[in-house]
Design an enzyme around this catalytic site. Structure first.
Site, PDB file in Angstrom:
ATOM      1  CB  SER A 135      -0.887   0.010   1.253  1.00 59.12           C
ATOM      2  OG  SER A 135      -1.481   1.278   1.469  1.00 59.12           O
ATOM      3  CE1 TYR A 148      -4.658  -1.899   4.729  1.00 58.09           C
ATOM      4  CE2 TYR A 148      -3.633   0.229   4.289  1.00 58.09           C
ATOM      5  CZ  TYR A 148      -4.177  -0.963   3.830  1.00 58.09           C
ATOM      6  OH  TYR A 148      -4.231  -1.213   2.477  1.00 58.09           O
TER       7      TYR A 148
END
Length: 251
Positions: A135, A148
């Site tokens: 990501s 995350y």
């Protein structure tokens, strides 16, 4: 990808579904692993009816025993592994409970470990390609994404380590770093948190990418396909943003 054996985790929805479809359309024999049995069976039935060679495996990537059984049961060598399965969480350190932290670690980090260690002996025989879903949060600070970001930073680090250790076996390992992508998760998040304001909030989120929109799952799938193809045979140990300019152009 013709006649190659491919494993895609989280392959029944969103980006994973786009990957399952893309790799199968290019002639691959695709085994897609997903936690959602009902949706997985529906996807397998639909794609098989279109003549695609797809096989659904119900499983939780965080369950070591189940994943060993599932991947161990695939006959022959494995040519491609796409570690796409993942979960998200919104919150800073103080808003992240121990249960939240453990849940994200088990799926996003341990899940990649489980799938890769199960697949790697079958890949060492003939070489192959692994793509991990990282990501933009892997390499930059994003507000309220503590757990995350922790997991996606680990994905990036695992990618580098695997690429270094297995290059001698002709196994290439890369990661993809998407920005915001329009998936059913986004629609569900907006409906839950901003009822009646979905379009307004969607437009705001889309505008955070300099290119002016969210990515499409098919665009991420195309990047994954390229990295696993013979055209990318000189590429390993890379992390590839596909984010509408978010990392490089954001002011």
């Amino acid at each position: 990808m013709k006649d190659k054996t491919i494993i895609i985790t989280g392959g029944a929805s969103g980006i994973g579904l786009a990957m399952t479809t893309k790799f199968a359309q290019e002639g691959g024999k695709v085994y897609f692993i997903d936690y959602d049995q009902k949706n997985g069976e529906s996807v397998a039935k639909d794609l098989s009816s279109k003549g695609l060679d797809v096989h659904f495996i119900q499983g939780d990537v965080s369950d070591t025993s189940a994943i060993n059984t599932a991947i161990g049961g695939i006959e022959g060598t494995i040519d491609v592994l796409v570690n796409n399965a993942g979960v998200s969480h919104i919150g800073n350190l103080e808003n992240t409970s121990e249960d939240d932290f453990d849940r994200l670690y088990k799926v996003n980090v341990k899940g990649i470990y489980n799938c890769t260690i199960a697949a790697i002996p079958k890949m060492k025989e003939n070489g192959g390609s692994i793509v991990n879903m990282a990501s933009i949060a892997s390499t930059m600070g994003i507000p309220d994404r503590f757990a995350y970001s922790m997991t996606k930073g680990a994905v990036f680090a695992m990618t580098l380590s695997l690429a270094r250790d297995y290059v001698q076996y002709n196994i290439r390992v890369n990661s993809i770093a998407p920005g915001r992508v329009h998936t059913p998760f986004v629609d569900g998040f907006l409906a839950k948190n901003y009822p009646g304001q979905e379009k307004e909030m969607f437009d705001k989120l889309a505008a955070t990418q300099p290119i002016g929109r969210m990515g499409r799952p098919e665009e991420i799938a195309a990047m994954a396909y390229y990295l696993c193809s013979e055209e990318a045979s000189f590429i390993t140990g890379g992390n590839y943003p596909i984010d509408g300019g978010f990392l490089s152009l954001k002011m």
